[in-house]
Design an enzyme around this catalytic site. Structure first.
Site, short mmCIF file in Angstrom:
data_model
loop_
_atom_site.label_atom_id
_atom_site.label_comp_id
_atom_site.label_asym_id
_atom_site.label_seq_id
_atom_site.Cartn_x
_atom_site.Cartn_y
_atom_site.Cartn_z
N SER A 149 -43.25 7.33 -8.74
CA SER A 149 -44.25 7.82 -8.12
C SER A 149 -45.53 7.19 -8.34
O SER A 149 -45.56 6.52 -9.51
CB SER A 149 -44.73 9.62 -8.53
OG SER A 149 -45.68 9.78 -8.11
N ARG A 191 -11.32 3.80 17.07
CA ARG A 191 -10.05 3.27 17.66
C ARG A 191 -9.76 3.58 19.43
O ARG A 191 -9.57 2.55 19.97
CB ARG A 191 -8.80 3.96 17.05
CG ARG A 191 -8.30 3.22 15.93
CD ARG A 191 -6.78 3.61 15.57
NE ARG A 191 -6.84 4.73 14.93
CZ ARG A 191 -7.20 5.25 13.61
NH1 ARG A 191 -7.38 4.04 12.95
NH2 ARG A 191 -7.16 6.29 13.18
N LYS A 210 -42.51 11.42 -12.92
CA LYS A 210 -41.30 11.77 -12.25
C LYS A 210 -40.23 10.92 -12.14
O LYS A 210 -40.03 9.59 -12.12
CB LYS A 210 -41.84 11.77 -10.80
CG LYS A 210 -43.04 13.14 -10.89
CD LYS A 210 -43.49 13.17 -9.56
CE LYS A 210 -42.48 13.88 -8.50
NZ LYS A 210 -43.11 14.25 -7.08
N ASN A 213 -37.93 10.98 -8.94
CA ASN A 213 -37.81 11.61 -7.73
C ASN A 213 -36.50 11.28 -7.23
O ASN A 213 -35.74 10.14 -7.44
CB ASN A 213 -38.72 10.88 -6.63
CG ASN A 213 -39.99 11.57 -6.99
OD1 ASN A 213 -40.28 12.51 -7.40
ND2 ASN A 213 -41.20 10.68 -6.94
N ARG A 216 -23.68 1.64 37.94
CA ARG A 216 -24.52 1.14 36.87
C ARG A 216 -25.81 1.89 36.61
O ARG A 216 -26.46 2.04 37.43
CB ARG A 216 -25.01 -0.23 36.89
CG ARG A 216 -25.88 -0.85 35.70
CD ARG A 216 -25.49 -2.13 34.94
NE ARG A 216 -25.04 -3.00 35.65
CZ ARG A 216 -23.98 -3.43 35.99
NH1 ARG A 216 -22.91 -2.86 36.02
NH2 ARG A 216 -23.80 -4.57 36.97
#
Lengths: 439, 439, 439, 439
Positions: free
Chosen positions: C268, C177, C274, C276, C307
């Site tokens: 895997s 905001r 597995k 994961n 700037r």
């Protein structure tokens, strides 16, 4: 007291020790208020909590080994309490875990430091703001990408600095309100070891220390604290921006500003003629260190389960250094602001040296309704080339150009090259920036 | 001396003051050797350079204000020298600029710290290496993405840690050789204020301090120094990797390793049953702080012209903290390495608990010449599902599968599920890792 | 759309190009509303601003060379406008500088990204909150420093995660905001090239883009923007904390949680068995990268004069990556939250495996009124030792100890070892954490 | 090709895909050489590895979801191979884990990028070195803390830049030699899935890719790679130092240097008269981003066990961006070096404007044998004050001072104020800096 020693003061291990003892003392009082221990016992513990009974160096060293200074401190505190009241000594530290003590001590230390930082920021803001009016119509070269651009109002630049100090202050104060609250949860954060008295003790402890009670312990949820740290980092960055500007203005070839002359400051060990911008230097050094400190704290956020292994323990040195830098930078900038030497004649001289080529954007904008942007810029670029080659003012070169004259009469040309018109809406922006300061 | 106070020792302001005085003393001797001042004058300055004549706290405070501690130090040094020999006092600091003294002092401090760090790394390497042999055939679960994988040799893991310590040591020693050299250039780095004696004084000064003479002063070219700092950061990161591993192995549910038990270390203020991995904790905390310190030094590299404004001045706190952390982490890891408790039975038990599903890659690889990767993996995934559901070893489930049996006979199956065969080329890698250590 | 491509979507160069064109179009409309150009001219420029007329790749490449993509874009835009209306083409980009277009485009892009991030955070909060009730009385080992501690309520852990997501959302929305506002100041930030119409055009432009008008241009005052970036970094850190917890809970030996099973995710390439924790992995990877990105933005704050040279230009890649990571992490965590598998039986089993030694703090606290902290802890430590040696529950060992029995009767002992009493004020904290969610 | 697109070229996902396919192809050939598969099968896999058969965008998106692009790539590769030779398709990716492919691909990409970076650094070094001779006796103001100091040789400044480029090149080349090696270890780094052929395949694979074979797989030991990354960060920092210098020299009020004029570069969208130092800008932007990228890689070092969760996965984007920045900065600086406009007359004019007060150190050094440092500096400071007030050369003021004349005769005074004597040992340092370049 110098900025350096002052920042040490608020955030030193000595003040940390005092803060930890203050928490242990308040805990004893809270336990008594909740009826867990007697008033006499609380008084005995409080007596044992006097900081001068403890050797900070010894506790710091033992704490490093133990993993936390609270372990040797509690041991020493029990021994001290025991010599006053054996029964009181049994209840030292009751219901707390090391992190409760350390985090709450951190909160107390930061609260003090931020209060002092706020004072400095108020001073910076009001000092810069007080000099805006005299400089609202002082033209100075605008500089973009380190190259000269159209003139700006130096007063607007000052107002921008003042407003940056204000935003920095508001931001850190707001962050402090949500982050500086009690930490009290016991071993795993559910206050279980105090039985049914737990929440009551927590509330009393918060009251004793004048800290808000959080929704829940925040042992491994560090977001509010890191947000506070970020606000300190941003503060230093904003002061760094001002210091960058001032130091560039003080370069010998530019010489539009000078840092105040302060005894013992800014001399050179080899070059007696120099007046070094030492205040800016220290602020820029702070601005170089603080981003990394914030990043360290962000990196430490993914803390494991109910107490982090490494992440939490890495926080304090970063917090200490970050807020020391924020305090030092604020204090230095307040000193600079109060004595800043502004050379408006030199500003004008530097502007005049450009032979008005910095008005080229205004000229091309004036030509644009006829030629369009690209052709207007090309025509002006050619006039600028002539102005530089002939070492004549751009207004004179332009006035002799038939195409320019076909679009702009003398009055219009005067307006293009009028340095005060070139300041644009500076006064409006000044008012908006400073008015906001009052809300 | 504890790790904490030790690191303070090498890099404290007290040691910094001593190093600065050592440089001023050596400069006086070098000036005498080059015939710029007399031997007597040099001796008088050397006498004035005794560290106990100076109040470190006062100089630190004044230095913060002045922008560098050299300014008040030289003033105090002249006063001290004056009381010994007025004529000698005139030549104090001759030819030097503040940065010459500070950078060379930094070099001397870092040289000491690195020597101690090297010792710790030698210890880490040899200690881990000495335990490799006994554990070369100790299977432990390989763990990828924190999930169980095929078994590995714990000896290979140890050899990997040893080799990492060795590489860290070699890297920091090499970086030290190119970066830890004299800084001596005078105000703007061309040694002009000593007339024709300049280079001779520089060479003598380098000899006095036992430091190499660089190709040229490096006042604003900080690459070699930052490279040294990076090597310290990488060192901490490598120790962090080892600490991460050890701390994960010490989790209660895994319990394959334990940090050594050291009195006063690793207890909990609230939980008497705990033995906390405090050494790992401190190393991980160091690994959390050091990356940001390196980044601060990298950020400071674009220093302005002949002496930076802010960049240079921001370096020392980061260097000090970074090498303190490197020293602390090395010292802690040496302590851990020497007392690390390895529970190979528990390693085996954890492996057995998986019912061999961690051999699934080996099984699918064995099936792959027949089925191809994707079908082999799908078949094995199905067998794994059965193994888990039935709570039976994967080898048993696999042995009952006709498709599997059509490819693998009993011997082949035994080989797939042989835990020692699964260690692959561990012994080769161990030899390569440890042999390299000897070169 | 996957998290990866989605984040690319909001913050890609394509979307950047669209945003820049949106600003140029809105500028033309604002100029018409202020009477600087005609409605017809504005309509022609708007027509020329259709994104599909531009080659993003070409503009990106030319922009890199020019130092900003606005220069080639404006050139292309003028050419397009020229083919529609020669007179309109003259007024393209009138009054703006490149930074006005780029900063406002950044603001528009971030606004979109943050809106999507907010949605994810709402989802994370509500999903975790919805599972609190069922788990409020689910005991799970509290774990401190990766070692087992007293039990906690898993519901409280979930409520803590929910509240962290809420705070992250509120923080980024608040920061948005104040920071997501118009940038429009012309070459040096004083709107001078539009003559008296400047402020009116600025207000109309703000209205067109539905952005607030700031107090003044903020070309080199980047604090609000960096504060927004910090809030994104903190958000990722908070999600990283949750991902760290979940990934540790999913370790094979612990197995209390599992990430949801999603096709194409978490497999895997070598190990078919597995599953994961890929969601956690991606969030932790994000949490590893984001701190440095925030620090880069902080480092860039001391921008020169009107700037910056280098600082400003370095911001966009960091902002782009940071908000991409925030979006990716939020999106992944929302997915995890919705499908998280909670195994409360395994939680209980892991707790039971400890033979109640994790109740040692409760036991020593119960003994403390009689023995004091230190003696109580020593006695309990001895009992814990026996419990471990004998592999018996601590409650049984304690019940046989005469000293313990002299303080605690059976009921008191039952209370000490009652797992639900050990959850302490969990339900109170849950209510406080979730109630706050509603405000 | 522009710097921007070039860096994209070497480190893009497209080039990553090519590198991964190159590894898979080389693996097939290595398997054949070791007799694991047939030559025909290897040829079929190689055929399937042609990059134009794969959709980079699709693989990137699927890879993000899967956690690694290798999973969808291998699946696609198997499908392609299957259409060529069913039997060959069974052995695609045999023995490798995803990380083997990705890390080796990273190594191949970095090798290419570094080769190009080296070329640029050679160009920078030789170009600056080639201009040293003409400028060895060009005096320019030395500037310390952004304030004017004694004159220096601009040739020495150029030699310092050349030497910095050389050191950066040597450092990155050395780091590359130890870090750019094969990654090949299979699932948990012990090459177990290839049976007895493992090491042989590894060696053949290394040969095929022209990469060294490391002592052991380095899946979670990232020190060598991070060291390489550091060397890239330091390189950018060194170029940042040069760019900082040049950009300060190009300020309008100083105007001693100008970046080369390149079409399409350095213009302003609003100000036609400007020639912006866009090359320096891009290098400084790179120098602002790179420290944080290095810190991210350092933070990722403590990777878990045999494959990290989050740490490893966070590396690539940081490596990609860091080496892109290194390439971009090197390429820009090469361009600047080749066209840098040196205005030695303006250097002399700026020096003359100081009225010789920058010789104050030389004067006070000359007076020091008589007065000592402090009194000499005070006297000179007084003379400097007069010089400034009277707007006269310091040599004239000094010549009129009786105390000065009592110490220094005319010849001595001339020597003090001789601008060429003030260059000190510049020529010696130049030789040392450039000679070293030849070794």
């Amino acid at each position: 007291m110098s900025a350096a020693s002052e920042s040490t003061g608020y955030l030193s291990f000595e003040s940390r020790l005092k803060a930890m003892l203050m928490v242990e003392e308040a805990l004893a009082r809270a336990l008594a208020q909740s009826g867990v221990i007697s008033e006499e016992q609380a008084t005995a513990v409080a007596e044992a909590c006097q900081a001068d009974s403890y050797d900070a160096d010894v506790l710091e060293r033992k704490g490093a080994k133990a993993g936390t200074p609270v372990i040797p401190l509690v041991r020493a505190l029990i021994a001290n309490a025991h010599s006053i009241s054996e029964s009181a000594s049994r209840f030292v530290h009751l219901g707390a875990t090391s992190q409760d003590i350390l985090d709450t001590a951190t909160v107390l230390q930061l609260k003090n430091a931020i209060s002092r930082i706020s004072d400095c920021l108020v001073c910076i803001e009001s000092t810069f703001a007080s000099r805006v009016k005299d400089n609202a119509n002082t033209p100075v070269l605008g500089r973009t990408l380190l190259q000269a651009g159209p003139p700006i109002s130096f007063g607007l630049k000052l107002a921008g600095w003042a407003a940056a100090a204000r935003r920095a202050r508001i931001r850190i104060e707001q962050a402090a309100r949500t982050s500086l609250c009690l930490q009290f949860g016991g071993a795993v954060g559910n206050l279980s070891s105090l039985g049914s008295a737990g929440m009551d003790v927590a509330q009393n402890l918060a009251n004793e220390l004048d800290l808000p009670l959080p929704q829940a312990p925040w042992h491994t949820h560090r977001d509010a604290l890191v947000n506070l740290a970020s606000s300190a980092g941003i503060l230093v960055g904003s002061l760094g921006k001002i210091a960058r500007d001032i130091s560039l203005h003080t370069q010998g070839e530019i010489a539009e500003l000078r840092e105040p002359s302060v005894s013992g400051k800014g001399g050179s060990s080899a070059m007696p003629h120099k007046r070094n911008p030492v205040g800016c230097m220290r602020i820029l050094a702070a601005a170089n260190r603080s981003p990394a400190l914030v990043s360290s704290l962000l990196s430490a956020m993914p803390q494991e389960h109910e107490r982090g292994l490494g992440g939490w323990q890495s926080e304090w040195p970063s917090l200490r250094d970050l807020f020391s830098l924020a305090l030092e930078a604020s204090s230095e900038m307040a000193e600079i602001a109060q004595g800043l030497e502004i050379d408006s004649e030199r500003m004008r001289a530097n502007l005049d040296t450009t032979n008005e080529v910095v008005f080229s954007e205004r000229l091309s904008t004036a030509l644009l309704p006829r030629f369009g942007r690209i052709e207007a810029q090309e025509r002006v670029a050619e006039l600028v080339r002539q102005s530089i080659e002939q070492n004549r003012k751009l207004s004179l070169v332009a006035a002799e150009d038939p195409e320019v004259r076909s679009v702009l009469d003398s009055e219009a040309l005067d307006s293009v090259f009028n340095v005060f018109e070139a300041l644009g809406f500076s006064s409006v922006f000044i008012d908006r920036l400073l008015d906001a300061a009052e809300t």
